[in-house]
Design a protein around this motif. Sequence first.
Motif, mmCIF file in Angstrom:
data_model
loop_
_atom_site.group_PDB
_atom_site.id
_atom_site.type_symbol
_atom_site.label_atom_id
_atom_site.label_comp_id
_atom_site.label_asym_id
_atom_site.label_seq_id
_atom_site.Cartn_x
_atom_site.Cartn_y
_atom_site.Cartn_z
ATOM 1 N N SER A 8 12.804 31.010 23.253
ATOM 2 C CA SER A 8 13.317 29.778 23.840
ATOM 3 C C SER A 8 14.836 29.822 23.885
ATOM 4 C CB SER A 8 12.875 28.573 23.006
ATOM 5 O OG SER A 8 11.473 28.508 22.920
ATOM 6 N N GLU A 9 15.391 29.022 24.748
ATOM 7 C CA GLU A 9 16.841 29.004 24.968
ATOM 8 C C GLU A 9 17.639 28.762 23.686
ATOM 9 O OE1 GLU A 9 19.879 26.239 27.530
ATOM 10 O OE2 GLU A 9 17.944 26.716 28.420
ATOM 11 N N ARG A 10 17.156 27.873 22.823
ATOM 12 C CA ARG A 10 17.916 27.517 21.612
ATOM 13 C C ARG A 10 17.435 28.237 20.358
ATOM 14 N NH1 ARG A 10 18.764 21.431 21.112
ATOM 15 N NH2 ARG A 10 20.033 22.178 19.405
ATOM 16 N N TYR A 11 16.524 29.202 20.502
ATOM 17 C CA TYR A 11 15.959 29.910 19.355
ATOM 18 C C TYR A 11 17.039 30.506 18.447
ATOM 19 C CZ TYR A 11 13.597 33.566 16.691
ATOM 20 O OH TYR A 11 13.153 34.372 15.678
ATOM 21 N N GLU A 12 17.928 31.300 18.998
ATOM 22 C CA GLU A 12 18.937 31.984 18.182
ATOM 23 C C GLU A 12 19.842 30.992 17.460
ATOM 24 O OE1 GLU A 12 19.054 35.136 17.383
ATOM 25 O OE2 GLU A 12 17.420 35.707 18.722
ATOM 26 N N THR A 13 20.237 29.928 18.143
ATOM 27 C CA THR A 13 21.098 28.908 17.533
ATOM 28 C C THR A 13 20.395 28.232 16.367
ATOM 29 O OG1 THR A 13 22.138 28.504 19.667
ATOM 30 C CG2 THR A 13 22.382 26.769 18.002
ATOM 31 N N LEU A 14 19.138 27.826 16.581
ATOM 32 C CA LEU A 14 18.396 27.138 15.525
ATOM 33 C C LEU A 14 18.052 28.078 14.374
ATOM 34 C CD1 LEU A 14 16.150 24.911 17.773
ATOM 35 C CD2 LEU A 14 18.053 24.163 16.320
ATOM 36 N N LYS A 15 17.771 29.335 14.674
ATOM 37 C CA LYS A 15 17.488 30.322 13.625
ATOM 38 C C LYS A 15 18.717 30.505 12.739
ATOM 39 C CE LYS A 15 15.827 35.075 13.100
ATOM 40 N NZ LYS A 15 16.874 35.799 12.427
ATOM 41 N N ALA A 16 19.869 30.662 13.364
ATOM 42 C CA ALA A 16 21.114 30.838 12.599
ATOM 43 C C ALA A 16 21.412 29.601 11.768
ATOM 44 C CB ALA A 16 22.271 31.138 13.543
ATOM 45 N N GLU A 41 7.693 30.627 17.258
ATOM 46 C CA GLU A 41 9.104 30.784 16.899
ATOM 47 C C GLU A 41 9.387 30.113 15.560
ATOM 48 O OE1 GLU A 41 11.098 31.093 21.331
ATOM 49 O OE2 GLU A 41 10.739 29.119 20.483
ATOM 50 N N TYR A 42 8.780 28.946 15.331
ATOM 51 C CA TYR A 42 8.922 28.278 14.032
ATOM 52 C C TYR A 42 8.473 29.218 12.919
ATOM 53 C CZ TYR A 42 7.991 25.134 10.140
ATOM 54 O OH TYR A 42 7.972 24.537 8.901
ATOM 55 N N GLU A 43 7.319 29.866 13.128
ATOM 56 C CA GLU A 43 6.795 30.787 12.117
ATOM 57 C C GLU A 43 7.718 31.995 11.943
ATOM 58 O OE1 GLU A 43 2.709 33.230 11.037
ATOM 59 O OE2 GLU A 43 2.714 31.861 12.745
ATOM 60 N N GLU A 44 8.284 32.506 13.034
ATOM 61 C CA GLU A 44 9.223 33.626 12.931
ATOM 62 C C GLU A 44 10.461 33.248 12.112
ATOM 63 O OE1 GLU A 44 10.294 35.298 16.745
ATOM 64 O OE2 GLU A 44 8.220 35.226 17.415
ATOM 65 N N ILE A 45 10.949 32.044 12.309
ATOM 66 C CA ILE A 45 12.172 31.601 11.636
ATOM 67 C C ILE A 45 11.904 31.317 10.152
ATOM 68 C CG2 ILE A 45 13.887 29.739 11.490
ATOM 69 C CD1 ILE A 45 13.648 29.525 14.576
ATOM 70 N N THR A 46 10.831 30.580 9.862
ATOM 71 C CA THR A 46 10.593 30.128 8.492
ATOM 72 C C THR A 46 9.693 31.052 7.676
ATOM 73 O OG1 THR A 46 8.643 28.816 9.079
ATOM 74 C CG2 THR A 46 10.789 27.713 9.204
ATOM 75 N N GLY A 47 8.902 31.872 8.348
ATOM 76 C CA GLY A 47 7.956 32.720 7.642
ATOM 77 C C GLY A 47 6.683 31.978 7.249
#
Length: 51
Positions: A8-16, A41-47
Amino acid sequence: MTKKAAHSERYETLKARYERGGCTKEQLMRFVGYRVLTRQEYEEITGEKPV
């Protein structure tokens, strides 16, 4: 050749933001609800799988 999955467009920003402690899991779930992030993506970020 392996194609990298598009995020998603904001994935990298929210992940950081999450990784530096500026965003909670609950806040990320709100972004899933707003369809800014996907459940995957939520699962990728938080595990963790989204609730």
